[in-house]
Design a protein around this motif. Structure first.
Motif, PDB file in Angstrom:
ATOM      1  N   MET A 289     -12.222  28.527 -32.375  1.00  0.00           N
ATOM      2  CA  MET A 289     -13.490  29.235 -32.582  1.00  0.00           C
ATOM      3  C   MET A 289     -14.609  28.450 -31.918  1.00  0.00           C
ATOM      4  SD  MET A 289     -13.102  30.433 -36.595  1.00  0.00           S
ATOM      5  CE  MET A 289     -14.561  31.481 -36.454  1.00  0.00           C
ATOM      6  N   ASP A 291     -18.168  29.327 -31.074  1.00  0.00           N
ATOM      7  CA  ASP A 291     -19.197  30.356 -31.273  1.00  0.00           C
ATOM      8  C   ASP A 291     -20.559  29.684 -31.197  1.00  0.00           C
ATOM      9  OD1 ASP A 291     -20.953  32.378 -32.313  1.00  0.00           O
ATOM     10  OD2 ASP A 291     -19.198  33.345 -33.223  1.00  0.00           O
ATOM     11  N   LYS A 293     -23.548  31.096 -31.327  1.00  0.00           N
ATOM     12  CA  LYS A 293     -24.518  31.608 -32.293  1.00  0.00           C
ATOM     13  C   LYS A 293     -24.266  31.072 -33.698  1.00  0.00           C
ATOM     14  CE  LYS A 293     -25.785  35.843 -29.882  1.00  0.00           C
ATOM     15  NZ  LYS A 293     -25.971  37.325 -29.975  1.00  0.00           N
ATOM     16  N   ALA A 316     -19.338  33.369 -38.368  1.00  0.00           N
ATOM     17  CA  ALA A 316     -18.960  33.722 -36.995  1.00  0.00           C
ATOM     18  C   ALA A 316     -18.383  35.132 -36.931  1.00  0.00           C
ATOM     19  CB  ALA A 316     -17.957  32.705 -36.461  1.00  0.00           C
ATOM     20  N   TYR A 318     -18.788  36.900 -33.422  1.00  0.00           N
ATOM     21  CA  TYR A 318     -18.624  37.208 -31.996  1.00  0.00           C
ATOM     22  C   TYR A 318     -17.394  36.513 -31.414  1.00  0.00           C
ATOM     23  CZ  TYR A 318     -23.340  39.027 -32.498  1.00  0.00           C
ATOM     24  OH  TYR A 318     -24.447  39.750 -32.915  1.00  0.00           O
ATOM     25  N   SER A 319     -16.960  35.423 -32.034  1.00  0.00           N
ATOM     26  CA  SER A 319     -15.763  34.741 -31.547  1.00  0.00           C
ATOM     27  C   SER A 319     -14.495  35.280 -32.193  1.00  0.00           C
ATOM     28  CB  SER A 319     -15.869  33.237 -31.822  1.00  0.00           C
ATOM     29  OG  SER A 319     -16.056  32.984 -33.217  1.00  0.00           O
ATOM     30  N   ASP A 320     -14.638  36.252 -33.094  1.00  0.00           N
ATOM     31  CA  ASP A 320     -13.488  36.841 -33.783  1.00  0.00           C
ATOM     32  C   ASP A 320     -13.195  38.204 -33.144  1.00  0.00           C
ATOM     33  OD1 ASP A 320     -11.624  37.976 -35.568  1.00  0.00           O
ATOM     34  OD2 ASP A 320     -12.497  36.914 -37.270  1.00  0.00           O
TER      35      ASP A 320
END
Length: 445
Positions: A289, A291, A293, A316, A318-320
């Protein structure tokens, strides 16, 4: 040859003529008395050194006083007269044939042998163990009770009509992304941004059945498109932004038909402080992960996360690849890890850490006006069960995760399956396995 004078030791003094012999009077053969010299009649200045002998009574030898007879009482000799300085136990022992002084028996009032002291000390420890155990149990109860007095009360009473009471208890658990309690430095360190207002990062329903069975935690995606009383249809997150806990409770009660019996909320700062009070939490990161942000860069695998990384882990999205649905799963995983860490011996047996955790957690949460400590305990126990499969972790049945609405891309529920799930909870039906469609996977398009 001149006559030898008599020896001094056996000669008798020769009296002088004309003077009586006053030095040694004659003794009568039948008298064995003792003569003494009386000096009471001597006058001061008298030149005569002679003294008138005075006859006294013969001295009598004092007989020893008989000792009182010794009496045995309960197998122990009664001490005799100790004024003669003798040990009465020596007399009780009697003379020995060889003439040596008898050895007195052991003194009951003296120090006991070591082998006699060990059982006594062991008994003392056996009596002390339950006392310490009761004191420790009392401390484990006292600490959360004391911490409960520091919680912040939140007005969560909804307006309008409410659903009827149902068996079991259902609670609303909210993770808020409010930054109001964070300083600019904390916002920068935690990567929370500077957005104003109040929104929800996580929304969960916790159901505890009344007749046994497993508890249930149901994640509600914050982008779920639902009707909001007085504000049309919108993302459920908007209800919290518009009307706070009151409108959010009203919205969920109307869309699920469940009466919510309690409310508990925790913010960003609370997440960070609670994790740090435990010294970190064990989390198994499902994939790498990175991310920006969420301000995290975590590698796949089980590891201990501090407050900053744990907060990024639950935020998190956006990384998922699963977006908000994957985040809901990680949030339930995180809550289970928190409760597991709180129940470990390193926390419970450490009075300082246990006190820190209970009071940090109490200071980080807000609870509804009518939410009791028993309600909060039900929520925490259900969260703990999510880590050992004694609590079912579900997601509300979903039909589409990219549903186009006037509020933007939203999450559309699978209406039929969602109604079936909430009906089972209203009727307090026991659940032993997740119902169909509650795995977070869309059922269509």
């Amino acid at each position: 040859m001149p006559e030898r004078p008599p020896r001094r030791d056996d000669a008798r003094p020769i009296p002088q003529q004309g003077r009586p012999d006053r030095r040694r009077p004659e003794l009568d053969d039948e008298d064995d008395g003792v003569f003494t010299v009386d000096t009471r009649g001597r006058r001061r200045g008298s030149s005569s050194r002679a003294a008138r002998p005075v006859r006294t009574e013969p001295s009598r030898r004092r007989e020893p006083r008989e000792r009182p007879e010794r009496v045995e009482r309960a197998g122990r000799p009664v001490p005799g007269d100790a004024r003669d300085g003798r040990d009465p136990r020596r007399a009780a022992a009697g003379p020995r044939p060889d003439g040596r002084r008898p050895v007195p028996p052991s003194n009951d009032r003296g120090p006991r042998p070591l082998e006699d002291e060990r059982p006594r000390r062991r008994r003392r420890w056996l009596l002390l163990v339950p006392v310490l155990l009761l004191a420790w149990v009392g401390y484990l109860v006292f600490a959360p009770l004391h911490a409960w007095g520091t919680v912040t009360r939140v007005d969560d009473a909804p307006a309008g009509d409410r659903p009827a009471e149902t068996p079991g208890n259902t609670y609303l658990l909210v993770g808020s992304d409010s930054r109001d309690d964070l300083t600019p430095a904390e916002r920068k360190a935690l990567g929370t941004g500077t957005a104003e207002g109040r929104r929800t990062d996580s929304i969960m329903l916790v159901h505890v059945p009344s007749g046994g069975g497993k508890s249930v935690i149901i994640s509600i995606p914050r982008d779920s498109y639902v009707p909001i009383p007085g504000h049309g249809s919108n993302k459920v997150n908007a209800a919290y932004s518009i009307g706070g806990p009151q409108l959010l409770v009203q919205t969920l009660e109307q869309v699920t038909g469940l009466r919510l019996d309690g409310y508990l909320e925790i913010g960003f700062g609370g997440f960070n402080d609670v994790v740090n009070s435990l010294g970190g939490v064990d989390i198994c990161v499902p994939f790498d992960m990175d991310d920006e942000k969420a301000h995290i860069n975590l590698k796949k695998g089980c590891q201990v996360l501090d407050g900053k990384n744990a907060l990024g882990f639950v935020r998190a999205r956006y990384s998922d690849p699963r977006g908000d649905i994957g985040r809901a799963d990680r949030q339930r995983q995180f809550l289970a890890a928190i409760m597991k860490g709180a129940a470990t011996p390193s926390t419970v047996l450490n009075p300082f850490r246990y006190w820190s955790f209970t009071h940090t957690a109490a200071g980080a949460v807000g609870v509804g006006q009518d939410t009791s400590i028993r309600d909060s305990a039900n929520i925490l126990l259900a969260m703990r069960g999510a880590g050992n499969d004694s609590t079912l972790s579900l997601t509300v049945p979903i039909q589409d995760t990219a549903y186009q609405t006037r509020a933007g891309i939203s999450v559309k529920w699978d209406t039929e399956r969602a109604k079936a799930l909430f009906t089972m909870l209203r009727e307090d039906q026991p659940l032993e396995a997740p119902p169909a469609g509650t795995d977070g996977k869309p059922s269509g398009g």
